[in-house]
Design a protein around this motif. Structure first.
Motif, PDB file in Angstrom:
ATOM      1  N   MET A  21       0.846  -1.187   0.000  1.00 32.39           N
ATOM      2  CA  MET A  21       0.000   0.000   0.000  1.00 32.39           C
ATOM      3  C   MET A  21       0.886   1.243   0.000  1.00 32.39           C
ATOM      4  SD  MET A  21      -2.920  -1.065   2.784  1.00 32.39           S
ATOM      5  CE  MET A  21      -3.899  -2.554   2.583  1.00 32.39           C
ATOM      6  N   GLU A  22       0.816   2.016  -1.070  1.00 29.54           N
ATOM      7  CA  GLU A  22       1.687   3.178  -1.211  1.00 29.54           C
ATOM      8  C   GLU A  22       1.450   4.211  -0.116  1.00 29.54           C
ATOM      9  OE1 GLU A  22       1.464   4.861  -5.072  1.00 29.54           O
ATOM     10  OE2 GLU A  22       2.104   3.041  -6.116  1.00 29.54           O
ATOM     11  N   ASN A  23       0.210   4.353   0.323  1.00 26.88           N
ATOM     12  CA  ASN A  23      -0.086   5.361   1.342  1.00 26.88           C
ATOM     13  C   ASN A  23       0.448   4.982   2.713  1.00 26.88           C
ATOM     14  OD1 ASN A  23      -2.102   3.249   1.373  1.00 26.88           O
ATOM     15  ND2 ASN A  23      -3.297   4.502   2.779  1.00 26.88           N
ATOM     16  N   GLU A  24       0.770   3.702   2.922  1.00 23.71           N
ATOM     17  CA  GLU A  24       1.282   3.256   4.220  1.00 23.71           C
ATOM     18  C   GLU A  24       2.775   3.533   4.372  1.00 23.71           C
ATOM     19  OE1 GLU A  24       0.172   2.079   6.966  1.00 23.71           O
ATOM     20  OE2 GLU A  24      -1.776   1.121   6.671  1.00 23.71           O
ATOM     21  N   ASN A  25       3.516   3.371   3.284  1.00 26.68           N
ATOM     22  CA  ASN A  25       4.959   3.621   3.302  1.00 26.68           C
ATOM     23  C   ASN A  25       5.670   2.768   4.352  1.00 26.68           C
ATOM     24  OD1 ASN A  25       7.295   4.863   2.307  1.00 26.68           O
ATOM     25  ND2 ASN A  25       7.226   6.469   3.875  1.00 26.68           N
TER      26      ASN A  25
END
Length: 203
Positions: free
Chosen positions: A141-145
């Motif tokens: 998940m890109e938003n989680e980083n």
């Protein structure tokens, strides 16, 4: 708690129980709070659940601070417990483990889904999940980083598992201390539940 005092948090071992045979009886749980995601999101998600399931032997319950606009033909609206009304945002997911919620779930398996989730295909497989506690992995998940940990956009557990109540009751008793040292509810889950099943790896 007093400044500098130690709090022994609850620890639930998710991997210490074998996978159970698939159960089709379940409750879908939604949480709607504030105005970021309004009743339209809840109604759309409930419609998607109905569309992408074959057997309709389940109930959809939406925990909310405002039931206005919710489609009563699709779901049952339920108020948050009074004692947790000071909580905000993602912390209110903990109310899913309250005694009031457990009573509403009637011992069924619970499938929680975030309101901004878009369902594009059958969800029959996850209804059959038989582990003690399932969540999403944040690794892709890109938003989680981040590569490890839990993402609670989807959670699955057995409401008859009374040990899960501590996720809510302990947070309620030590809210200031816990929210001071943890950024969000997902991190609190990571502290409470060891070895949760990563749903993307199973389905």
């Amino acid at each position: 708690s007093a400044k500098g005092s130690k709090i022994d948090r609850p620890i639930i071992e998710a991997e210490n129980r074998p996978i159970k045979p698939p159960r089709k009886d379940c409750v879908f749980a939604l949480v709607k709070w504030g105005d970021k995601y309004d009743f339209k999101y809840a109604n759309a998600l409930a419609k998607a659940i109905v569309k992408h399931t074959t057997e309709k032997n389940y109930e959809i319950i939406c925990f909310t601070d405002d039931s206005k606009g919710l489609d009563e033909d699709l779901m049952v609206a339920m108020k948050f417990p009074i004692e947790c009304c000071f909580m905000e945002g993602w912390w209110l997911k903990s109310a899913l483990f309250s005694s009031e919620a457990v009573g509403a779930f009637k011992g069924h398996k619970v499938i929680y889904i975030d309101l901004d989730t878009v369902i594009v295909g059958s969800i029959e497989d996850i209804i059959g999940f038989g582990g003690r506690f399932g969540v999403l992995s944040p690794s892709e998940m890109e938003n989680e980083n981040r590569r490890v940990g839990y993402n609670s956009s989807i959670m699955i557990w057995d409401s008859g598992d009374t040990e899960m109540k501590c996720i809510y009751s302990f947070l309620l008793s030590h809210y200031s201390a816990i929210t001071h040292c943890t950024k969000k509810f997902d991190h609190w889950l990571e502290m409470c539940v060891n070895g949760a099943f990563m749903l993307q790896k199973m389905f």
